[in-house]
Design a protein around this motif. Sequence first.
Motif, PDB file in Angstrom:
ATOM      1  N   GLN A 174       8.966  -7.291-100.338  1.00 34.92           N
ATOM      2  CA  GLN A 174       9.523  -8.618-100.510  1.00 34.92           C
ATOM      3  C   GLN A 174      10.506  -8.554-101.672  1.00 34.92           C
ATOM      4  OE1 GLN A 174       5.748  -8.980-101.323  1.00 34.92           O
ATOM      5  NE2 GLN A 174       4.976 -10.058 -99.550  1.00 34.92           N
ATOM      6  N   ILE A 175      11.667  -9.151-101.499  1.00 33.28           N
ATOM      7  CA  ILE A 175      12.683  -9.183-102.539  1.00 33.28           C
ATOM      8  C   ILE A 175      12.875 -10.625-102.979  1.00 33.28           C
ATOM      9  CG2 ILE A 175      15.062  -8.645-103.166  1.00 33.28           C
ATOM     10  CD1 ILE A 175      15.092  -6.517-101.019  1.00 33.28           C
ATOM     11  N   ARG A 176      12.603 -10.873-104.241  1.00 31.24           N
ATOM     12  CA  ARG A 176      12.736 -12.213-104.807  1.00 31.24           C
ATOM     13  C   ARG A 176      12.016 -13.252-103.959  1.00 31.24           C
ATOM     14  NH1 ARG A 176      18.945 -12.675-107.088  1.00 31.24           N
ATOM     15  NH2 ARG A 176      18.554 -11.706-109.101  1.00 31.24           N
ATOM     16  N   GLY A 177      10.804 -12.915-103.541  1.00 30.78           N
ATOM     17  CA  GLY A 177       9.979 -13.854-102.812  1.00 30.78           C
ATOM     18  C   GLY A 177      10.272 -13.968-101.338  1.00 30.78           C
ATOM     19  N   MET A 178      11.228 -13.205-100.815  1.00 26.44           N
ATOM     20  CA  MET A 178      11.561 -13.270 -99.397  1.00 26.44           C
ATOM     21  C   MET A 178      10.847 -12.154 -98.662  1.00 26.44           C
ATOM     22  SD  MET A 178      13.481 -15.905 -99.439  1.00 26.44           S
ATOM     23  CE  MET A 178      14.043 -15.905 -97.742  1.00 26.44           C
ATOM     24  N   ALA A 179      10.166 -12.494 -97.560  1.00 21.84           N
ATOM     25  CA  ALA A 179       9.383 -11.533 -96.788  1.00 21.84           C
ATOM     26  C   ALA A 179      10.280 -10.472 -96.160  1.00 21.84           C
ATOM     27  CB  ALA A 179       8.586 -12.266 -95.710  1.00 21.84           C
ATOM     28  N   SER A 180       9.662  -9.405 -95.650  1.00 24.00           N
ATOM     29  CA  SER A 180      10.419  -8.235 -95.189  1.00 24.00           C
ATOM     30  C   SER A 180      11.403  -8.569 -94.079  1.00 24.00           C
ATOM     31  CB  SER A 180       9.451  -7.143 -94.716  1.00 24.00           C
ATOM     32  OG  SER A 180       8.653  -7.605 -93.642  1.00 24.00           O
ATOM     33  N   GLU A 181      11.091  -9.545 -93.226  1.00 29.65           N
ATOM     34  CA  GLU A 181      12.012  -9.871 -92.129  1.00 29.65           C
ATOM     35  C   GLU A 181      13.304 -10.511 -92.624  1.00 29.65           C
ATOM     36  OE1 GLU A 181       8.720 -13.112 -92.021  1.00 29.65           O
ATOM     37  OE2 GLU A 181       8.890 -10.962 -92.406  1.00 29.65           O
ATOM     38  N   TYR A 182      13.346 -10.956 -93.876  1.00 34.60           N
ATOM     39  CA  TYR A 182      14.560 -11.539 -94.446  1.00 34.60           C
ATOM     40  C   TYR A 182      15.375 -10.524 -95.244  1.00 34.60           C
ATOM     41  CZ  TYR A 182      12.449 -15.995 -93.195  1.00 34.60           C
ATOM     42  OH  TYR A 182      11.892 -17.031 -92.499  1.00 34.60           O
ATOM     43  N   ASN A 183      14.928  -9.290 -95.287  1.00 37.85           N
ATOM     44  CA  ASN A 183      15.616  -8.234 -96.017  1.00 37.85           C
ATOM     45  C   ASN A 183      16.073  -7.155 -95.043  1.00 37.85           C
ATOM     46  OD1 ASN A 183      14.775  -9.539 -98.482  1.00 37.85           O
ATOM     47  ND2 ASN A 183      12.774  -8.587 -98.182  1.00 37.85           N
ATOM     48  N   GLN A 184      17.054  -6.392 -95.449  1.00 35.12           N
ATOM     49  CA  GLN A 184      17.514  -5.289 -94.608  1.00 35.12           C
ATOM     50  C   GLN A 184      17.256  -3.967 -95.306  1.00 35.12           C
ATOM     51  OE1 GLN A 184      21.794  -3.980 -93.646  1.00 35.12           O
ATOM     52  NE2 GLN A 184      21.281  -5.272 -91.897  1.00 35.12           N
ATOM     53  N   VAL A 185      16.768  -3.000 -94.524  1.00 41.97           N
ATOM     54  CA  VAL A 185      16.496  -1.659 -95.041  1.00 41.97           C
ATOM     55  C   VAL A 185      17.468  -0.694 -94.389  1.00 41.97           C
ATOM     56  CG1 VAL A 185      14.815   0.195 -95.230  1.00 41.97           C
ATOM     57  CG2 VAL A 185      14.080  -2.178 -95.464  1.00 41.97           C
ATOM     58  N   GLN A 186      18.142   0.123 -95.199  1.00 45.58           N
ATOM     59  CA  GLN A 186      19.138   1.063 -94.709  1.00 45.58           C
ATOM     60  C   GLN A 186      18.783   2.483 -95.134  1.00 45.58           C
ATOM     61  OE1 GLN A 186      22.679  -0.334 -96.621  1.00 45.58           O
ATOM     62  NE2 GLN A 186      22.845  -2.197 -95.395  1.00 45.58           N
ATOM     63  N   MET A 187      19.249   3.433 -94.344  1.00 45.74           N
ATOM     64  CA  MET A 187      19.188   4.840 -94.717  1.00 45.74           C
ATOM     65  C   MET A 187      20.608   5.383 -94.664  1.00 45.74           C
ATOM     66  SD  MET A 187      17.076   8.050 -93.005  1.00 45.74           S
ATOM     67  CE  MET A 187      15.479   7.316 -93.344  1.00 45.74           C
ATOM     68  N   ASN A 188      21.109   5.841 -95.792  1.00 50.96           N
ATOM     69  CA  ASN A 188      22.506   6.279 -95.908  1.00 50.96           C
ATOM     70  C   ASN A 188      23.474   5.206 -95.411  1.00 50.96           C
ATOM     71  OD1 ASN A 188      21.907   8.677 -97.126  1.00 50.96           O
ATOM     72  ND2 ASN A 188      22.351   9.964 -95.365  1.00 50.96           N
ATOM     73  N   GLY A 189      23.159   3.941 -95.713  1.00 46.42           N
ATOM     74  CA  GLY A 189      24.034   2.840 -95.352  1.00 46.42           C
ATOM     75  C   GLY A 189      23.874   2.313 -93.945  1.00 46.42           C
ATOM     76  N   THR A 190      23.006   2.930 -93.130  1.00 44.47           N
ATOM     77  CA  THR A 190      22.794   2.495 -91.749  1.00 44.47           C
ATOM     78  C   THR A 190      21.485   1.715 -91.649  1.00 44.47           C
ATOM     79  OG1 THR A 190      23.981   4.413 -90.867  1.00 44.47           O
ATOM     80  CG2 THR A 190      22.486   3.253 -89.362  1.00 44.47           C
ATOM     81  N   PRO A 191      21.497   0.485 -91.079  1.00 48.10           N
ATOM     82  CA  PRO A 191      20.272  -0.306 -90.980  1.00 48.10           C
ATOM     83  C   PRO A 191      19.191   0.416 -90.185  1.00 48.10           C
ATOM     84  CG  PRO A 191      22.185  -1.672 -90.548  1.00 48.10           C
ATOM     85  CD  PRO A 191      22.676  -0.257 -90.591  1.00 48.10           C
TER      86      PRO A 191
END
Length: 893
Positions: A174-191
Motif C-alpha cells: 500500500q502506498i500512502r494508504g492506497m491498496a495494491s489495486e490502486y498502485n502500479q508495479v513495474q519491472m524495468n519500466g514495464t507494468p
Amino acid sequence: MRHLLLSFMVGILCSFTTSLYAQNSGLYGKIIDQTGDPLPYAQISLEGTSYASITDMDGNFHLNNIPSGKYIVNTTYLGYNADPTHVTLESGISLQLDILMNADVTELEGVTVYGEFTKGQAKSLNEQKNAVSIKNIVSSEQFSTMPDRNGAEALQRIPGVSIVRNRGEGQNIQIRGMASEYNQVQMNGTPMPGGEDGRGAALDFMSADIMESIEIKKTLTPDMDGGAIGGAVNFALKDAPAEFQIKAITSGGKNFHIDPFNDGWGLGQQNHSLYVGNRFFKDKLGVFATGSYYLTNRGTVLQEYTLNDEDQLTRKRWNDYDVRRERYGYNVGMDYKFNENHILRASYNSNYFNDDRRRGRTNFNYGYATESPDAPIDSFTEDRETQTRAKRTMMDMYGIGGEHRFNNGFKIDYKATRIKTMIDEPDGTQYYFTRTLNTDHFSTLNPWDLDGTMTLEPNNKLEMDKPVRLDQKENTELDHSFVLNASQPFRMLGQTSTISAGYKLWHKEKTNDERRYTMDNNEPIYLAPGQFYRRDLRFTDPEFGTLPLDDPKENYAVKNQNYQADEIINAAYLMGDFQWTSKFNTLVGARIEHTQNSYEFHEFDENNGGFIKSFNDNSSYVNILPSINAVYRFNERNSLKAAVAQGLSRPSFTSLIPREVIDEENLTIKKSNPDLKPAVSTNFDLIFERYTSNMGYFTFGVFAKYLENQIYSSKNFVEIDGQTWEVSQPENGESSHLYGFEVAYSKNLRDLNIPMLKWMNVMANYTYTLSEQELEDGRKVVMGNSPRDMANFILTYDNPRNGFMIAIASNYRGPLLINVADREDRDVYFTSQFHLDISASYKVNDKFTLFSQMNNLTNQMEVETYGDPTQDHLLHQTEQYGPTVTVGLKFEL
C-alpha cells in the motif's frame, strides 16, 4: 482512437526534427567514484552559466549547444566531492570529460571509502533530491544489507509504504494508504501483470537478489501510466557492469514456529544467487546473467471464528498449514553501445514460484435452540478436511529497445515487451470427514478454545461423507506493449528546458480454465479423532489409485468460473519540463488513455454438460489526465515540491464478468459486478526536502486524494438452509477522500564527534492518513486496506575500516479495514502489526563477506477482528509464523 493518438505522436515527432537553435559545442562523459562505480543523478554545471545536467543511471551526462569558450566544470553529489575542472570547448566539437569524485569522509590517514550501505544511500538521496516529482529510491546496496527477502519486504522501509503479508511473507503493498489495486508495479519500466482476480501485482515471487534498485514515484507525471493513483513502483533489474564482475551469495537457516502436524517438510530455509557480467569489443558490448534460488518452509495454525447476528459462535475453524515455497529466477541481457549516444538493449527475465501447501482444517460447528446470546449449544458436529495443492506461478518477460541522442540534444527511446504469466494449480486434492459429538463437553470446555489436536470421544471415528474433490486450474495472462518517447531540449529565458511526447500501446489477454472432479468412496473410510487423512497424498500420485474410490465425475458448475478477457489501452502524452529560473522549474502536461475491454463467458448446464448461455460484452472509455509537478530550490540543499495530478484505477476482469463463484465446502459465494466503473482520483501533494552534506535529510510532506467511484469489497454473512454463508462482492462507493502527511529523518551520528557513534546512522519515518469513503447505503467508513499509521525506525552501524555492518529495523503498521459488511460491527479489520528485524555482516577481505539475517523477532500475531479493533470488537481470525534466522556467505570479484 488509435489512429488519432498515432497522428498526434507523429505530429509531435515531426516538430522535433527542426533544430530550435544553431548547433554549438557539446560536453559529455561519465562521473565515477574512487572504486570505479558510476554515480547516478550527480549534478554537473558550467560555472557562471545556466548550462547544467544530471547523470543517468550509468553515471553518464550530456551538455549540448554550448557556445565555444573556456569554462569551469563543477560537480556536486551528496556525500562526495570533486575539484573544479577547467575545459576549453571548440565550435562544433563535442568534448569527452570523465570526472572522479571522492567520498566526503576525511581522516588523518586520508580519504576513507564509504561502506556499502552508506554508498547506496548516497545514490538514492541524490536521485530523490534532483527529481522534479516526488519519489523515493532504494539501491541494491541498501536493501541487500536489510533483512528483507523479496520485493514487497524491501519496500516496507520507505515512508508511506506498508505491506500485506501472506503466509508470513510480504506480498502486496500500500502506498500512502492506497491498496495494491490502486498502485502500479513495474519491472524495468514495464507494468507487471496482476494476480488471478485483481490488478494488484503480488511481489512475493520477486527475489531481491536480482534487482539493482527500486523506485517509488508518489506523484503522477504525464509519461506515467494513469493507473497509479497511489503511486508506481519500478524494480530495475541488474544490468551489464562497466567491467568484469561476479557476485555469489549462499545462505541457509530455519523458521522457528511450533507446528503440530509438520511431518516431512521441516522448517528449513535457503537462499542462493549468482551474478556475472562483463564488457567486450572495446567496451561496446555488455553482457550479464544473474540468477537466484530461494526455498522456505513454514508452518502455522490459523484459528477463525464465525458468528451469527446474535453474536453466537456458530463455527470455530482450526487450520494447520504447512507451506513450502520455492522460487527461482534468472535475468540475462546485453547492451550494445555504438557510442555514448546510441545504445541498444535486450533482456530476458524468467521467474518461477511454487507455493506448495498442505492444510488440515477442523470445523467445530455449533447449533442453538434459540437465538438468545446466552442460549446453550444444542448441537455439536466436527468435520475435518485435508487439502493438498501446489500453486505454480511462471513468468517470462522479453524486452528489446534502444536509446538515441543527437548533437542538438534530441533524444528518442523505445521499447517492445512481451510478458506471459501463468498460474497453474495442477493437483488440488481434498478429503472430507464428519462426526456428531455430545454437547456435554461444554460443561468443562469453552467452544472458543477447541483445536484440531484434541481427540474428543476417541472411539467416535470420523467418516468420509463427501466425495473426494479433485481440482485443476490454469490462469494465463499475456501482455504486449510498445512504448515510444521523444524529447527535445531548448533554451528559454536563459535556461535549458525540455519538451517531451510519447505513445504507448498495451494489449492484455487473460484466460481462466478450471476443472473439478469428484470421486465417491466404494467402501467406508474412517479417520481417527485428532488426525488428518493422508496429508500429502494427491490424485497425481500413483498411490492415489489404491484408494477405494469410484471413477471421477466432472462438476460442470465450476466451469462457470472460466472466461476469456481482452483489454487494449492506447495512450499518448505531451509534457514540458520548463526551467523558469535557476531555482524554479515545472513539469506540466497531460496524458490521454483510451481503454477498450471485452470478455467472453459461457455458462454450463450441469445436467447435460452443454452451454445454456453465453455472455459477450465490449466497453470502451477515454480518460484525459492532466498533471503538474513543480519544484523551487531555495539552495543546493533545500527545496519545496508540489504536484496536482489525475489518475484512474480500472476494475479487474473478474469483477466485471457476470458470474457467481460458489464454494460449498467453505460456504463462500463470490459475486461479480458488471456495473463497476473505473475509480478516478485527483491528487494534491506538497513536500519540503532538506539534505545535508553527510547524507542526512529531513522531509515533511502533506497529500490529499479525492476519488470518485471508489471500489471496495463488501462481505456479508447470510443464513442459507441453516448454514452461515460468506457472500462478497465488489462495489462502487460514492465519493471518498484521503488526507495525510509523512515525515522522514536521517542523521549520520558522525556529527556528534563521539568516537563510538562515528559510523552510526539513524533513519526514521512516520506516515499518517485519514480516509473516508461513502458506501451505497450512505454509511461512511475508512477506505479499504488503508492503515492510518505507518512508521519505521532503522539504526545502522557501517564501518568500512573493520568491515562490520549491522542494521536493526523496526516496522509498524496500524489497523486497516479488509471487508465491509451490512452492519458496522461485522466489518472485518486487520489489527496493527509490529515487526523487528536485524541483519549483520562482516567483510572478511575484499572478496568474502559473512552475514546473518533475523526476521520477525517479535513473532507477530496476525489478527483479524469483527469491528474496529480500537473500539468494541470481536475476534475473527488469528495466525502466527514465528521468527526466521539465516546465515550466509557473499563472494565478490
